[in-house]
Design a protein around this motif. Structure first.
Motif, PDB file in Angstrom:
ATOM      1  N   UNK A 110      10.395  13.327  -0.973  1.00 51.85           N
ATOM      2  CA  UNK A 110       9.524  12.158  -1.038  1.00 51.85           C
ATOM      3  C   UNK A 110      10.501  11.683  -1.931  1.00 51.85           C
ATOM      4  N   UNK A 111      10.111   9.857  -2.028  1.00 50.47           N
ATOM      5  CA  UNK A 111      10.606   8.665  -2.413  1.00 50.47           C
ATOM      6  C   UNK A 111       9.831   7.925  -2.973  1.00 50.47           C
ATOM      7  N   UNK A 112       9.531   8.308  -4.090  1.00 51.10           N
ATOM      8  CA  UNK A 112       8.255   7.648  -4.361  1.00 51.10           C
ATOM      9  C   UNK A 112       8.984   6.209  -5.252  1.00 51.10           C
ATOM     10  N   UNK A 126      -0.558  14.102  -3.720  1.00 50.05           N
ATOM     11  CA  UNK A 126      -1.863  14.052  -2.448  1.00 50.05           C
ATOM     12  C   UNK A 126      -0.614  14.312  -1.900  1.00 50.05           C
ATOM     13  N   UNK A 127       0.732  13.594  -1.459  1.00 44.42           N
ATOM     14  CA  UNK A 127       1.254  13.627  -0.379  1.00 44.42           C
ATOM     15  C   UNK A 127       2.523  14.921  -0.662  1.00 44.42           C
ATOM     16  N   UNK A 128       3.098  15.227  -2.091  1.00 45.58           N
ATOM     17  CA  UNK A 128       3.767  16.675  -2.640  1.00 45.58           C
ATOM     18  C   UNK A 128       2.216  18.225  -1.922  1.00 45.58           C
ATOM     19  N   UNK A 181       3.248  21.904   2.012  1.00 42.24           N
ATOM     20  CA  UNK A 181       1.789  22.706   3.133  1.00 42.24           C
ATOM     21  C   UNK A 181       2.802  23.272   3.993  1.00 42.24           C
ATOM     22  N   UNK A 182       3.066  21.760   4.530  1.00 40.78           N
ATOM     23  CA  UNK A 182       3.486  21.846   5.947  1.00 40.78           C
ATOM     24  C   UNK A 182       4.742  22.169   6.065  1.00 40.78           C
ATOM     25  N   UNK A 225       0.285   2.367 -11.472  1.00 40.54           N
ATOM     26  CA  UNK A 225       0.432   3.224 -11.329  1.00 40.54           C
ATOM     27  C   UNK A 225      -0.341   4.657 -10.848  1.00 40.54           C
ATOM     28  N   UNK A 226      -1.257   4.138 -11.891  1.00 40.52           N
ATOM     29  CA  UNK A 226      -2.753   5.637 -11.618  1.00 40.52           C
ATOM     30  C   UNK A 226      -2.612   6.069 -10.030  1.00 40.52           C
ATOM     31  N   UNK A 227      -2.793   4.273  -8.845  1.00 37.04           N
ATOM     32  CA  UNK A 227      -3.488   4.093  -7.815  1.00 37.04           C
ATOM     33  C   UNK A 227      -2.104   5.159  -6.601  1.00 37.04           C
TER      34      UNK A 227
END
Ligand code: ADP
Ligand code: CDP
Length: 223
Positions: free
Chosen positions: A31-33, A116-118, A123-124, A107-109
């Motif tokens: 994941x590239x934030x 959630x993505x992490x 999980x996947x 930033x909050x959003x």
């Protein structure tokens, strides 16, 4: 529970390339934030949202129709039906992304979407390497391994220049200097967190080759 690795660092420290190599080593997701802040910037410019209108940009962050590949070998970013993988790396976006990223509502959003993505990617795929500016401190402070990549300004400048211009001659270095130094300064309210927090391992890659940086990061992850 999935294995989570968090990596932070300033521009040109090697966090994207090293994180992708670590994710491939683990056989998991990536994941590239930073790509999320870039994609939001692209979308605001595309849809005519005034970047100085803090509420409008924060609302856009909550509504961003984003889809990202978690494959470290094939990073891809979609906003709606548009493949923006390349478009979000242009200097037009790099020059404006800090204005978007320093908006507290943004930033909050995005931090919430990143958590959630992490969870979903972890999980996947069993593991996930997430990288950015505040992943070790705010987004995933409870990650299994947390790394801070650093490098001298000169080293970071040289790498960016080679990436953008193919070679690091004097003229190309000067052209990139403005961009790298200015973004460091514009990011300073975000990047003040770029001091290793307790439990975060710092890797100074200034004098390392790319391969040495990857080996050092993998050693930390496998330890
Ligand atoms: P960041 O995500 O921190 O901006 P990137 O990984 O996108 O950094 O870019 C770093 C660039 O520098 C890559 O092209 C990489 O190959 C190159 N590089 C040169 N030396 C190193 C090193 N020691 N560690 C990491 N990357 C390096
Ligand atoms: O690769 P580089 O470091 O040049 O940029 P990036 O990781 O794509 O991040 C682009 C911008 O997004 C940064 O300059 C920050 O303004 C912002 N960002 C952030 O605020 N928080 C993060 N976790 C990641 C990026």
């Amino acid at each position: 529970a999935p294995f989570v690795v968090a990596v932070d660092g300033p521009s040109g420290s090697g966090k994207s390339s090293v994180s992708r190599a670590v994710a491939a080593h683990l056989g998991g997701g990536y994941l590239d934030t930073g790509a999320m802040y870039r994609a939001l910037t692209w979308w605001c410019l595309e849809s005519g949202v005034d970047l100085t209108d803090l509420d409008a940009v924060a609302a856009a962050a909550r509504d961003l129709p984003l889809a990202m590949s978690a494959d470290p070998a094939e990073p891809g970013v979609l906003v709606g039906d548009d493949d923006v993988t390349e478009a979000i790396r242009t200097s037009q976006i790099s020059a404006r992304v800090s204005a978007v990223a320093t908006n507290p509502g943004v930033r909050v959003a995005l931090q919430e979407q990143q958590r959630d993505l992490i969870t979903v990617i972890g999980d996947e795929q069993g593991s996930v390497v997430a990288e950015g500016r505040d992943v070790t401190t705010v987004v995933a402070p409870d990650a299994d391994v947390r790394l801070l990549l650093t490098a001298s300004e000169e080293a970071r400048l040289r790498r960016r220049t080679v990436e953008l211009h193919g070679a690091a001659d004097e003229q190309a270095l000067e052209a990139t200097r403005d961009e790298v130094v200015r973004r460091d300064r514009d990011d300073s309210s975000v990047s003040q967190f770029l001091v290793a927090a307790d439990g975060v391992l710092t890797l100074d890659t200034s004098e390392m080759t790319f391969e040495e940086s990857v080996a050092a990061a993998i050693a930390a992850v496998d330890a």
